[in-house]
Write a protein that holds these residues in place. Sequence first.
Motif, mmCIF file in Angstrom:
data_model
loop_
_atom_site.group_PDB
_atom_site.id
_atom_site.type_symbol
_atom_site.label_atom_id
_atom_site.label_comp_id
_atom_site.label_asym_id
_atom_site.label_seq_id
_atom_site.Cartn_x
_atom_site.Cartn_y
_atom_site.Cartn_z
ATOM 1 N N UNK A 40 0.846 -1.194 0.000
ATOM 2 C CA UNK A 40 0.000 0.000 0.000
ATOM 3 C C UNK A 40 0.891 1.257 0.000
ATOM 4 N N UNK A 41 0.392 2.329 -0.552
ATOM 5 C CA UNK A 41 1.124 3.595 -0.537
ATOM 6 C C UNK A 41 1.227 4.065 0.917
ATOM 7 N N UNK A 42 2.424 4.443 1.385
ATOM 8 C CA UNK A 42 2.555 4.904 2.771
ATOM 9 C C UNK A 42 1.597 6.060 3.064
ATOM 10 N N UNK A 43 1.140 6.136 4.326
ATOM 11 C CA UNK A 43 0.185 7.177 4.711
ATOM 12 C C UNK A 43 0.440 7.618 6.148
ATOM 13 N N UNK A 44 0.193 8.894 6.418
ATOM 14 C CA UNK A 44 0.290 9.417 7.778
ATOM 15 C C UNK A 44 -0.712 8.664 8.641
ATOM 16 N N UNK A 45 -0.268 8.170 9.796
ATOM 17 C CA UNK A 45 -1.107 7.346 10.661
ATOM 18 C C UNK A 45 -2.100 8.144 11.493
ATOM 19 N N UNK A 46 -1.886 9.472 11.586
ATOM 20 C CA UNK A 46 -2.712 10.288 12.463
ATOM 21 C C UNK A 46 -2.105 10.432 13.847
ATOM 22 N N UNK A 47 -0.938 9.800 14.050
ATOM 23 C CA UNK A 47 -0.264 9.835 15.352
ATOM 24 C C UNK A 47 1.137 10.433 15.223
ATOM 25 N N UNK A 48 1.676 10.812 16.378
ATOM 26 C CA UNK A 48 3.023 11.382 16.456
ATOM 27 C C UNK A 48 3.815 10.597 17.498
ATOM 28 N N UNK A 49 5.158 10.572 17.361
ATOM 29 C CA UNK A 49 5.969 9.943 18.407
ATOM 30 C C UNK A 49 6.184 10.947 19.546
ATOM 31 N N UNK A 50 6.937 10.547 20.569
ATOM 32 C CA UNK A 50 7.147 11.395 21.749
ATOM 33 C C UNK A 50 7.872 12.696 21.408
ATOM 34 N N UNK A 51 8.604 12.707 20.282
ATOM 35 C CA UNK A 51 9.324 13.919 19.863
ATOM 36 C C UNK A 51 8.478 14.818 18.967
ATOM 37 N N UNK A 52 7.228 14.430 18.717
ATOM 38 C CA UNK A 52 6.342 15.234 17.882
ATOM 39 C C UNK A 52 6.485 14.980 16.392
ATOM 40 N N UNK A 53 7.187 13.907 16.006
ATOM 41 C CA UNK A 53 7.371 13.567 14.596
ATOM 42 C C UNK A 53 6.203 12.701 14.127
ATOM 43 N N UNK A 54 5.680 12.989 12.945
ATOM 44 C CA UNK A 54 4.579 12.200 12.395
ATOM 45 C C UNK A 54 5.003 10.751 12.231
ATOM 46 N N UNK A 55 4.057 9.844 12.513
ATOM 47 C CA UNK A 55 4.280 8.418 12.289
ATOM 48 C C UNK A 55 3.570 8.011 11.005
ATOM 49 N N UNK A 56 4.273 7.246 10.184
ATOM 50 C CA UNK A 56 3.782 6.832 8.872
ATOM 51 C C UNK A 56 3.500 5.338 8.892
#
Length: 159
Positions: A40-56
Motif C-alpha cells: 500500500x502507498x505509505x500514509x500518515x497514521x494520524x499519530x506522532x511519536x514522543x518527539x512530535x514527529x509524524x508516524x507513517x
Amino acid sequence: MSNHRLIRSLAVGVALTASLGLASPALASTTQDGCTVTPQVPAFSGSFNASGVKLVNYAFDVTCQAGLLLDWDQKRMEADTLAVEGKHADDVTGSSSGRLDFTTGSLSRTVTVRAPLPNGANEGNDEEVYQKVRFQVTNPPTVGMRTSWERTVTRTILR
C-alpha cells in the motif's frame, strides 16, 4: 464559441480534474507460489511519536493458500531528486522482515509497520516516501524463490 458552451466546457474540465485528483494510485501486486502481496502507498497514521514527529504507516496486504508460510522483507524509502538535494539515489530509511504462517487461521492479512517520517536534508517541509516489499513462500518442505521488489508510488507527506 458561445459563453454557454465555454462555461459548460470549463465545468466539465473542473469536474474531470477534481475526480482525477481524488483517485487513488493504482496498486501493483506480486503473485508467486500460492501467495499474493500488494504493498500500500505509505500514509500518515494520524499519530506522532514522543518527539512530535509524524508516524507513517507502511502497510501491505497478503493473501495465501492454506498450508503456506510466507517470509517477507520490506524497505522504507525516501525519494531524492537531483535538483533539490544534489544527489539522485533514494535513501533507505528503515527495513523490516517477518514470517506469516498460513497453516491455520485467516488466509488474508494486512501487515503494517509504523515508523517516524524521515527527515531528509535540504528538502523543505515535506518528505517523499514509498516502500518496497519482496517475499518467499515455503510449502513445507519446499522453499520457493524470493520475488523481485514490488514498490509503491511515492507519497508526499508534510512534516
